[in-house]
Scaffold this active site. Structure first.
Site, PDB file in Angstrom:
ATOM      1  N   ASN A   9       0.884  -1.168   0.000  1.00 33.31           N
ATOM      2  CA  ASN A   9       0.000   0.000   0.000  1.00 33.31           C
ATOM      3  C   ASN A   9       0.921   1.216   0.000  1.00 33.31           C
ATOM      4  O   ASN A   9       1.469   1.572   1.035  1.00 33.31           O
ATOM      5  CB  ASN A   9      -0.879  -0.027   1.260  1.00 33.31           C
ATOM      6  CG  ASN A   9      -1.658   1.272   1.450  1.00 33.31           C
ATOM      7  OD1 ASN A   9      -1.726   2.097   0.527  1.00 33.31           O
ATOM      8  ND2 ASN A   9      -2.230   1.460   2.633  1.00 33.31           N
ATOM      9  N   LYS A  11       0.284   4.249  -0.318  1.00 30.95           N
ATOM     10  CA  LYS A  11      -0.300   5.502   0.225  1.00 30.95           C
ATOM     11  C   LYS A  11       0.012   6.658  -0.736  1.00 30.95           C
ATOM     12  O   LYS A  11       0.104   6.429  -1.929  1.00 30.95           O
ATOM     13  CB  LYS A  11       0.205   5.745   1.642  1.00 30.95           C
ATOM     14  CG  LYS A  11       0.028   4.506   2.528  1.00 30.95           C
ATOM     15  CD  LYS A  11       0.147   4.775   3.982  1.00 30.95           C
ATOM     16  CE  LYS A  11      -0.037   3.456   4.736  1.00 30.95           C
ATOM     17  NZ  LYS A  11      -0.168   3.624   6.164  1.00 30.95           N
ATOM     18  N   HIS A  95      -9.567   1.399   4.512  1.00 30.02           N
ATOM     19  CA  HIS A  95      -8.311   1.592   5.255  1.00 30.02           C
ATOM     20  C   HIS A  95      -8.565   2.553   6.415  1.00 30.02           C
ATOM     21  O   HIS A  95      -9.359   3.487   6.299  1.00 30.02           O
ATOM     22  CB  HIS A  95      -7.227   2.155   4.323  1.00 30.02           C
ATOM     23  CG  HIS A  95      -5.875   2.154   4.968  1.00 30.02           C
ATOM     24  ND1 HIS A  95      -5.488   3.146   5.839  1.00 30.02           N
ATOM     25  CD2 HIS A  95      -4.859   1.265   4.911  1.00 30.02           C
ATOM     26  CE1 HIS A  95      -4.261   2.859   6.280  1.00 30.02           C
ATOM     27  NE2 HIS A  95      -3.864   1.732   5.729  1.00 30.02           N
ATOM     28  N   GLU A  97      -6.984   4.949   7.530  1.00 28.66           N
ATOM     29  CA  GLU A  97      -6.770   6.375   7.221  1.00 28.66           C
ATOM     30  C   GLU A  97      -7.991   6.956   6.498  1.00 28.66           C
ATOM     31  O   GLU A  97      -8.334   8.124   6.690  1.00 28.66           O
ATOM     32  CB  GLU A  97      -5.476   6.540   6.402  1.00 28.66           C
ATOM     33  CG  GLU A  97      -4.253   6.360   7.286  1.00 28.66           C
ATOM     34  CD  GLU A  97      -3.026   5.784   6.592  1.00 28.66           C
ATOM     35  OE1 GLU A  97      -2.930   5.818   5.360  1.00 28.66           O
ATOM     36  OE2 GLU A  97      -2.142   5.276   7.326  1.00 28.66           O
ATOM     37  N   GLU A 167      -5.831  -4.734  10.382  1.00 29.77           N
ATOM     38  CA  GLU A 167      -4.796  -3.734  10.620  1.00 29.77           C
ATOM     39  C   GLU A 167      -5.128  -2.948  11.881  1.00 29.77           C
ATOM     40  O   GLU A 167      -5.905  -1.984  11.831  1.00 29.77           O
ATOM     41  CB  GLU A 167      -4.724  -2.755   9.442  1.00 29.77           C
ATOM     42  CG  GLU A 167      -4.376  -3.387   8.118  1.00 29.77           C
ATOM     43  CD  GLU A 167      -3.729  -2.387   7.162  1.00 29.77           C
ATOM     44  OE1 GLU A 167      -2.627  -2.668   6.715  1.00 29.77           O
ATOM     45  OE2 GLU A 167      -4.321  -1.327   6.908  1.00 29.77           O
ATOM     46  N   GLY A 173       2.008   2.457  10.721  1.00 30.71           N
ATOM     47  CA  GLY A 173       2.953   3.557  10.574  1.00 30.71           C
ATOM     48  C   GLY A 173       3.595   3.982  11.884  1.00 30.71           C
ATOM     49  O   GLY A 173       4.218   5.043  11.963  1.00 30.71           O
ATOM     50  N   SER A 212       3.017  -1.970  10.401  1.00 32.20           N
ATOM     51  CA  SER A 212       4.459  -2.017  10.685  1.00 32.20           C
ATOM     52  C   SER A 212       5.100  -3.371  10.402  1.00 32.20           C
ATOM     53  O   SER A 212       5.992  -3.799  11.130  1.00 32.20           O
ATOM     54  CB  SER A 212       4.725  -1.569  12.127  1.00 32.20           C
ATOM     55  OG  SER A 212       4.290  -0.235  12.328  1.00 32.20           O
TER      56      SER A 212
HETATM   57  P1  PGA Z   1       2.539   0.386   7.667  1.00 31.32           P
HETATM   58  O1  PGA Z   1       1.112   0.612   7.001  1.00 31.32           O
HETATM   59  O2  PGA Z   1       3.075  -0.904   7.132  1.00 31.32           O
HETATM   60  O3  PGA Z   1       3.358   1.577   7.211  1.00 31.32           O
HETATM   61  O4  PGA Z   1       2.346   0.361   9.129  1.00 31.32           O
HETATM   62  C1  PGA Z   1       0.229  -0.461   6.773  1.00 31.32           C
HETATM   63  C2  PGA Z   1      -1.007   0.059   6.091  1.00 31.32           C
HETATM   64  O5  PGA Z   1      -1.391   1.201   6.356  1.00 31.32           O
HETATM   65  O6  PGA Z   1      -1.626  -0.637   5.274  1.00 31.32           O
END
Ligand code: PGA
Length: 251
Positions: A9, A11, A95, A97, A167, A173, A212
């Site tokens: 992903n 982003k 997601h 976010e 998640e 993140g 992460s």
């Molecule tokens: P990350 O993000 O691996 O940077 O923690 C995962 C995601 O948002 O899908």
């Protein structure tokens, strides 16, 4: 069908020059990884670039969001048929976010998942609890509510053609990964929830862990019985990290 899958992903990161190096690297290396499907979910403007570089590679590509509407006067929106037009195999929906920063609720996420399925693409449905919810003992209630809304909309038949990504919001993140045991517990719980409605769908459901994931912790997570791969944010932007994570998903 239950499969081993690692999806990046990206982003809102990337530019044409950097993407080209990354996509060519992934295309070149992914073929040598047996049994694991690899994919990248890129920002909309780079779907064309992803398709042209990945087309013959076996690596899938997709988007990170989509409109729930078919077409019309919706300035700035992108429809499922547009994504299908660019050969997308996957579309991330729900997601955290999108849920927290763009106010997407369970119902909207469910409708988006249905729209993706209607174009014969695979929704990667993201669910997960916040830190407050975990500390308040609400994890199972939250993830079953989020998944339940999707099942209500698409049925277990729709879920059969979908991928679920657990998640935990507190792990995204932040560098704070769920332990393999914490992640496995939620995955097993979710598989059980689905099993109460349809045992075959539960057995076949591909469930990714995200939050992460790095080359250093991927193998331990992916060794868990109910974790079928990962949804990878930050680490998917680094070719070596991402390819190591893909390799870690080989059983
Ligand atoms: P990350 O993000 O691996 O940077 O923690 C995962 C995601 O948002 O899908």
């Amino acid at each position: 069908m239950r499969q081993r899958l690692v999806a990046g992903n990206w982003k809102m990161f990337g530019n044409s020059a950097r993407n080209q190096l990354l996509l060519e690297g992934v295309a070149g290396q992914a073929a040598s990884i047996g049994q694991v499907s690899c994919a990248v979910c890129v920002p909309f403007p780079y779907l064309h670039q992803a398709r042209s570089i990945l087309a013959e590679s076996g690596v899938g590509w997709g988007a990170q969001n989509v409109s729930q509407r078919t077409e019309g006067a919706f300035t700035g929106e992108v429809s499922v048929s547009m994504l299908a037009d660019f050969g997308c195999r996957y579309v991330i929906v729900g997601h955290s976010e999108r849920r927290s920063l763009f106010c997407e609720g369970d119902q909207l996420v469910a409708v988006k998942a249905r729209a993706v399925l209607e174009q014969q693409m695979t929704p990667i449905v993201c669910i997960g609890e916040s830190l407050d919810e975990r500390e308040g003992g609400m994890t199972e209630a939250v993830v079953s509510r989020q998944l339940g809304a999707v099942i209500e909309e698409i049925g277990t038949a729709g879920l059969h053609k979908s991928v679920v990504a657990y998640e935990p919001v507190w792990a995204i993140g932040t560098g704070k990964t769920a332990t393999p045991e914490q992640a496995q517990a939620v995955h097993a719980y979710l598989r059980n929830v689905v099993s109460e409605q349809d045992a075959d769908v539960a057995r076949d459901l591909t469930m990714l862990y995200g939050g992460s994931v790095k080359a250093a912790n991927a193998a331990a997570l992916f060794a868990m019985e109910d974790i079928d791969g990962g949804l990878i944010g930050g680490a998917s932007l680094d070719l070596n990290e991402f390819m190591s994570i893909c390799k870690a998903a080989v059983r």
